[in-house]
Design a protein around this motif. Structure first.
Motif, PDB file in Angstrom:
ATOM      1  N   ASN A   1       1.887   1.828  13.858  1.00 43.33           N
ATOM      2  CA  ASN A   1       0.612   2.413  13.467  1.00 43.33           C
ATOM      3  C   ASN A   1      -0.509   1.392  13.661  1.00 43.33           C
ATOM      4  O   ASN A   1      -0.551   0.361  12.989  1.00 43.33           O
ATOM      5  CB  ASN A   1       0.681   2.857  12.004  1.00 43.33           C
ATOM      6  CG  ASN A   1      -0.565   3.596  11.579  1.00 43.33           C
ATOM      7  OD1 ASN A   1      -1.362   4.016  12.413  1.00 43.33           O
ATOM      8  ND2 ASN A   1      -0.743   3.757  10.282  1.00 43.33           N
TER       9      ASN A   1
ATOM     10  N   GLU B   1      -4.999   0.509  11.376  1.00 41.45           N
ATOM     11  CA  GLU B   1      -5.627  -0.571  10.613  1.00 41.45           C
ATOM     12  C   GLU B   1      -6.357  -1.535  11.544  1.00 41.45           C
ATOM     13  O   GLU B   1      -7.467  -1.983  11.245  1.00 41.45           O
ATOM     14  CB  GLU B   1      -4.567  -1.311   9.802  1.00 41.45           C
ATOM     15  CG  GLU B   1      -5.143  -2.258   8.772  1.00 41.45           C
ATOM     16  CD  GLU B   1      -4.104  -2.764   7.796  1.00 41.45           C
ATOM     17  OE1 GLU B   1      -4.465  -3.559   6.917  1.00 41.45           O
ATOM     18  OE2 GLU B   1      -2.927  -2.364   7.922  1.00 41.45           O
TER      19      GLU B   1
ATOM     20  N   ARG C   1      -2.571   7.135   5.395  1.00 42.40           N
ATOM     21  CA  ARG C   1      -1.262   6.740   4.880  1.00 42.40           C
ATOM     22  C   ARG C   1      -0.710   7.775   3.908  1.00 42.40           C
ATOM     23  O   ARG C   1       0.502   8.003   3.858  1.00 42.40           O
ATOM     24  CB  ARG C   1      -1.376   5.373   4.207  1.00 42.40           C
ATOM     25  CG  ARG C   1      -1.558   4.237   5.201  1.00 42.40           C
ATOM     26  CD  ARG C   1      -1.750   2.907   4.511  1.00 42.40           C
ATOM     27  NE  ARG C   1      -1.730   1.807   5.478  1.00 42.40           N
ATOM     28  CZ  ARG C   1      -2.002   0.549   5.185  1.00 42.40           C
ATOM     29  NH1 ARG C   1      -2.339   0.226   3.937  1.00 42.40           N
ATOM     30  NH2 ARG C   1      -1.958  -0.392   6.109  1.00 42.40           N
TER      31      ARG C   1
ATOM     32  N   SER D   1      -6.563   4.983   3.454  1.00 45.07           N
ATOM     33  CA  SER D   1      -5.775   5.539   2.352  1.00 45.07           C
ATOM     34  C   SER D   1      -5.391   6.984   2.636  1.00 45.07           C
ATOM     35  O   SER D   1      -4.259   7.406   2.363  1.00 45.07           O
ATOM     36  CB  SER D   1      -6.570   5.454   1.046  1.00 45.07           C
ATOM     37  OG  SER D   1      -6.886   4.123   0.723  1.00 45.07           O
TER      38      SER D   1
ATOM     39  N   ILE E   1       5.748   3.440  11.343  1.00 46.75           N
ATOM     40  CA  ILE E   1       4.796   2.720  10.499  1.00 46.75           C
ATOM     41  C   ILE E   1       4.389   1.410  11.153  1.00 46.75           C
ATOM     42  O   ILE E   1       3.215   1.032  11.162  1.00 46.75           O
ATOM     43  CB  ILE E   1       5.408   2.470   9.109  1.00 46.75           C
ATOM     44  CG1 ILE E   1       5.615   3.796   8.380  1.00 46.75           C
ATOM     45  CG2 ILE E   1       4.522   1.551   8.287  1.00 46.75           C
ATOM     46  CD1 ILE E   1       6.254   3.644   7.032  1.00 46.75           C
TER      47      ILE E   1
ATOM     48  N   GLU F   1       0.819  -1.211   0.000  1.00 44.23           N
ATOM     49  CA  GLU F   1       0.000   0.000   0.000  1.00 44.23           C
ATOM     50  C   GLU F   1       0.855   1.265   0.000  1.00 44.23           C
ATOM     51  O   GLU F   1       0.538   2.247  -0.672  1.00 44.23           O
ATOM     52  CB  GLU F   1      -0.917  -0.009   1.224  1.00 44.23           C
ATOM     53  CG  GLU F   1      -1.891  -1.177   1.274  1.00 44.23           C
ATOM     54  CD  GLU F   1      -2.962  -1.067   0.213  1.00 44.23           C
ATOM     55  OE1 GLU F   1      -3.225   0.052  -0.242  1.00 44.23           O
ATOM     56  OE2 GLU F   1      -3.532  -2.111  -0.164  1.00 44.23           O
ATOM     57  N   TRP F   2       1.940   1.242   0.763  1.00 39.54           N
ATOM     58  CA  TRP F   2       2.785   2.428   0.862  1.00 39.54           C
ATOM     59  C   TRP F   2       3.454   2.740  -0.470  1.00 39.54           C
ATOM     60  O   TRP F   2       3.537   3.911  -0.889  1.00 39.54           O
ATOM     61  CB  TRP F   2       3.841   2.228   1.944  1.00 39.54           C
ATOM     62  CG  TRP F   2       3.259   2.022   3.303  1.00 39.54           C
ATOM     63  CD1 TRP F   2       3.016   0.829   3.923  1.00 39.54           C
ATOM     64  CD2 TRP F   2       2.819   3.035   4.215  1.00 39.54           C
ATOM     65  NE1 TRP F   2       2.464   1.035   5.158  1.00 39.54           N
ATOM     66  CE2 TRP F   2       2.333   2.378   5.370  1.00 39.54           C
ATOM     67  CE3 TRP F   2       2.796   4.425   4.174  1.00 39.54           C
ATOM     68  CZ2 TRP F   2       1.834   3.070   6.465  1.00 39.54           C
ATOM     69  CZ3 TRP F   2       2.299   5.120   5.263  1.00 39.54           C
ATOM     70  CH2 TRP F   2       1.819   4.446   6.389  1.00 39.54           C
TER      71      TRP F   2
ATOM     72  N   PHE G   1       0.860  10.490   5.899  1.00 34.46           N
ATOM     73  CA  PHE G   1       2.178  10.053   6.365  1.00 34.46           C
ATOM     74  C   PHE G   1       3.244  10.342   5.309  1.00 34.46           C
ATOM     75  O   PHE G   1       4.298  10.925   5.598  1.00 34.46           O
ATOM     76  CB  PHE G   1       2.156   8.548   6.667  1.00 34.46           C
ATOM     77  CG  PHE G   1       1.983   8.219   8.117  1.00 34.46           C
ATOM     78  CD1 PHE G   1       3.052   8.289   8.993  1.00 34.46           C
ATOM     79  CD2 PHE G   1       0.758   7.819   8.614  1.00 34.46           C
ATOM     80  CE1 PHE G   1       2.899   7.972  10.330  1.00 34.46           C
ATOM     81  CE2 PHE G   1       0.590   7.502   9.943  1.00 34.46           C
ATOM     82  CZ  PHE G   1       1.663   7.582  10.805  1.00 34.46           C
TER      83      PHE G   1
END
Length: 274
Positions: A158, A161, A224, A221, A155, A122-123, A227
């Motif tokens: 985090n 999620e 992130r 989304s 990260i 995803e990142w 971030f």
């Protein structure tokens, strides 16, 4: 004993193959449209973050156009890659726990695939969307950027999620309870059968869970993307939304003072006194 002739076995195999491709197409389509929504969300946050002419490339209109034209192939390819390879990777990881020659061979075969999968996280997707880099280059650039900032631990810590997952389950349960109570009051006769009762609650739970997943997917989304934007160019937020930059700086000073100091941002953005 079951006796099947050749034609019956052929029909069974054909049905299995057709079912496999139907499920694959459904999963591929769901992942593709999910990535399109993810792409548009990232661009929307980019438009909010970056000032002036830089924000125009992230406008919703341009992002929708890019998602269905120039970037559509990459989105479909990445979605197909996830649909095909990730289940294989999971089963391979499970088999690799067994110490035998076969697992070693599989590990060697799937090593390039495992390396390729790392490009489609995803990142990396967000970094690629914001910068326009390809997935392999974006993966390397993202890793170097966050290692330089010293934010890899941030990260990993985090928990948003996990929080969203708990929220989605709660939404599903609440949806099932509320729907069940309303249906019990309005049409009590239909819920006398236990099977109907369980099926109705289960369907209501799935509907609530699906709605929660759609909403939290967009929120995840966005978080992130913030971030990565903060790691890329925090000064841009000072131009567009200075009040939010103060709030972010204050939160970083409070929860991650060491990482914030090591990144070099502590000197640029002094902790707000208010």
């Amino acid at each position: 004993m079951w006796n099947f002739n050749t034609s019956e076995w052929d029909n069974i195999y054909i049905r299995i193959v057709v079912l496999f491709f139907l499920l694959l197409s459904w999963l591929w389509g769901a992942l593709t449209f999910g990535n399109i929504a993810h792409f548009i969300t990232v661009c929307a946050v980019g438009q909010w973050w970056f000032p002036g002419k830089y924000s125009q490339q992230y406008s919703v209109r341009n992002s929708i156009k890019r998602a269905f034209t120039t970037s559509f192939g990459a989105l479909c390819y990445g979605s197909l890659f996830k649909a095909l390879i990730k289940p294989t990777r999971s089963s391979t990881a499970e088999d690799n726990r067994r110490q035998n020659i076969f697992s070693c061979v599989l590990r060697y075969i799937f090593r390039p695939i495992k390396r390729a999968i790392s490009y489609f996280n995803e990142w990396t997707f967000i970094y690629s969307t914001l910068t326009g880099q390809g997935y392999p280059q974006a993966s390397r650039s993202f890793t170097e950027l966050f290692q330089k900032r010293g934010w890899t631990v941030t990260i990993n810590d985090n928990l948003i999620e996990t929080s969203f997952l708990i929220s989605n389950i709660g939404i599903g349960i609440a949806s099932a309870l509320i729907s069940g109570i309303l249906m019990h009051i309005l049409i009590d006769r239909l819920l006398k059968a236990f099977e109907t009762f369980v099926l109705f609650y289960f369907i209501s739970f799935l509907i609530g869970l699906l709605i929660g997943v759609i909403i939290t997917r967009i929120l995840l989304s966005s978080v992130r993307t913030v971030f990565i934007c903060f790691a890329l160019n925090p000064e841009a937020l000072a131009v567009t939304h200075p009040d939010y930059l103060q709030k972010l700086s204050k939160a970083w000073h409070k929860f991650y003072p060491k990482e914030f100091a090591n990144s070099g941002y502590a000197n640029k953005f002094v902790e707000p006194t208010v």
